[in-house]
Design a protein around this motif. Structure first.
Motif, PDB file in Angstrom:
ATOM      1  N   PRO A 215      -4.949 101.653  31.838  1.00 40.75           N
ATOM      2  CA  PRO A 215      -5.265 101.085  33.148  1.00 40.75           C
ATOM      3  C   PRO A 215      -6.749 100.764  33.271  1.00 40.75           C
ATOM      4  N   THR A 216      -7.071 100.022  34.304  1.00 41.10           N
ATOM      5  CA  THR A 216      -8.467  99.733  34.610  1.00 41.10           C
ATOM      6  C   THR A 216      -8.918 100.637  35.749  1.00 41.10           C
ATOM      7  N   VAL A 217     -10.221 100.871  35.781  1.00 32.93           N
ATOM      8  CA  VAL A 217     -10.819 101.695  36.829  1.00 32.93           C
ATOM      9  C   VAL A 217     -12.066 100.966  37.318  1.00 32.93           C
ATOM     10  N   GLY A 218     -12.253 100.911  38.619  1.00 37.20           N
ATOM     11  CA  GLY A 218     -13.465 100.316  39.163  1.00 37.20           C
ATOM     12  C   GLY A 218     -13.287  98.878  39.598  1.00 37.20           C
TER      13      GLY A 218
ATOM     14  N   GLU B 231      -8.148  97.510  39.831  1.00 28.99           N
ATOM     15  CA  GLU B 231      -7.777  98.907  39.621  1.00 28.99           C
ATOM     16  C   GLU B 231      -6.426  99.194  40.275  1.00 28.99           C
ATOM     17  N   GLY B 232      -5.577  99.929  39.562  1.00 29.73           N
ATOM     18  CA  GLY B 232      -4.280 100.308  40.097  1.00 29.73           C
ATOM     19  C   GLY B 232      -3.204  99.261  39.911  1.00 29.73           C
ATOM     20  N   ARG B 233      -3.574  98.066  39.514  1.00 29.82           N
ATOM     21  CA  ARG B 233      -2.598  96.991  39.309  1.00 29.82           C
ATOM     22  C   ARG B 233      -2.505  96.590  37.847  1.00 29.82           C
ATOM     23  N   ASP B 234      -3.661  96.511  37.176  1.00 28.63           N
ATOM     24  CA  ASP B 234      -3.720  95.883  35.866  1.00 28.63           C
ATOM     25  C   ASP B 234      -3.860  96.886  34.726  1.00 28.63           C
ATOM     26  N   SER B 235      -3.382  96.468  33.568  1.00 28.25           N
ATOM     27  CA  SER B 235      -3.532  97.232  32.328  1.00 28.25           C
ATOM     28  C   SER B 235      -4.198  96.335  31.306  1.00 28.25           C
ATOM     29  N   ILE B 236      -4.991  96.949  30.442  1.00 29.08           N
ATOM     30  CA  ILE B 236      -5.739  96.195  29.439  1.00 29.08           C
ATOM     31  C   ILE B 236      -5.274  96.562  28.036  1.00 29.08           C
TER      32      ILE B 236
ATOM     33  N   SER C 118     -19.145 107.451  30.177  1.00 28.71           N
ATOM     34  CA  SER C 118     -18.214 106.491  30.768  1.00 28.71           C
ATOM     35  C   SER C 118     -17.906 105.353  29.809  1.00 28.71           C
ATOM     36  N   TYR C 119     -16.701 104.804  29.967  1.00 27.26           N
ATOM     37  CA  TYR C 119     -16.327 103.576  29.275  1.00 27.26           C
ATOM     38  C   TYR C 119     -16.572 102.422  30.238  1.00 27.26           C
ATOM     39  N   VAL C 120     -17.105 101.328  29.713  1.00 20.53           N
ATOM     40  CA  VAL C 120     -17.406 100.163  30.536  1.00 20.53           C
ATOM     41  C   VAL C 120     -16.795  98.937  29.874  1.00 20.53           C
ATOM     42  N   LEU C 121     -16.171  98.095  30.695  1.00 18.10           N
ATOM     43  CA  LEU C 121     -15.561  96.855  30.223  1.00 18.10           C
ATOM     44  C   LEU C 121     -16.253  95.713  30.960  1.00 18.10           C
ATOM     45  N   HIS C 122     -17.149  94.987  30.255  1.00 21.03           N
ATOM     46  CA  HIS C 122     -17.904  93.892  30.866  1.00 21.03           C
ATOM     47  C   HIS C 122     -17.934  92.700  29.925  1.00 21.03           C
ATOM     48  N   ARG C 123     -18.255  91.552  30.495  1.00 19.27           N
ATOM     49  CA  ARG C 123     -18.250  90.292  29.753  1.00 19.27           C
ATOM     50  C   ARG C 123     -19.583  90.039  29.052  1.00 19.27           C
ATOM     51  N   VAL C 124     -19.502  89.533  27.839  1.00 18.59           N
ATOM     52  CA  VAL C 124     -20.693  89.112  27.091  1.00 18.59           C
ATOM     53  C   VAL C 124     -21.148  87.779  27.663  1.00 18.59           C
TER      54      VAL C 124
END
Length: 147
Positions: free
Chosen positions: A25-28, A37-42, A64-70
């Protein structure tokens, strides 16, 4: 570590190494409106070689794990920003754990190679200066009203 069913629970790093992917899941809110958050999975897979602009990197920031765009590639790292963020981060290759390859928006599957997704990603990068300008204006108006 095990979960409630007794199955072995892997860390993100272990899943990437042992399974070749991490699904979760995603968080944040940093990747809104793309990921909620709460809807999507990666689905994140280990990065093969250097990342490119528009790639969405999974990396560690402290614990923490962070998922951001380059948003830009440099010879010794990357400039990275969340789609819903207004400040850039500097991330080195050594911090990168993987790259987003697909996600599920509810039950809808989205591949990060689809033309529609790539148009969205390019638009987020291209429209950043305008979004940042209007955010600053809103912020100044808010300060005046709270005055």
């Amino acid at each position: 570590m095990t979960d409630e069913s007794g199955a072995k629970k892997l860390s993100v790093e272990e899943a990437l190494k042992e399974e070749g992917k991490y699904v979760g899941p995603t968080v944040g809110v940093s990747m809104l409106p793309m990921l909620k958050e709460g809807r999507d999975s990666i689905v994140v897979r280990p990065a093969e070689g250097r990342l490119s602009p528009l790639d969405v990197a999974l990396y560690r920031r402290g614990e923490s794990y962070v998922l951001h765009r380059v948003v830009a590639v440099r010879k010794d790292g990357y400039i990275i920003r969340g789609d819903n963020c207004y400040s850039d981060e500097w991330v080195t290759d050594g911090q990168i754990l993987g790259v987003l390859t697909e996600f599920f928006r509810g039950k809808q599957h989205v591949s990060c190679t689809e033309k529609r997704y790539l148009r969205y990603a390019k638009r987020r990068i291209r429209n950043y200066p305008v979004r940042r300008f209007f955010r600053r204006i809103r912020s100044k108006i808010g300060r005046i009203l709270r005055g």
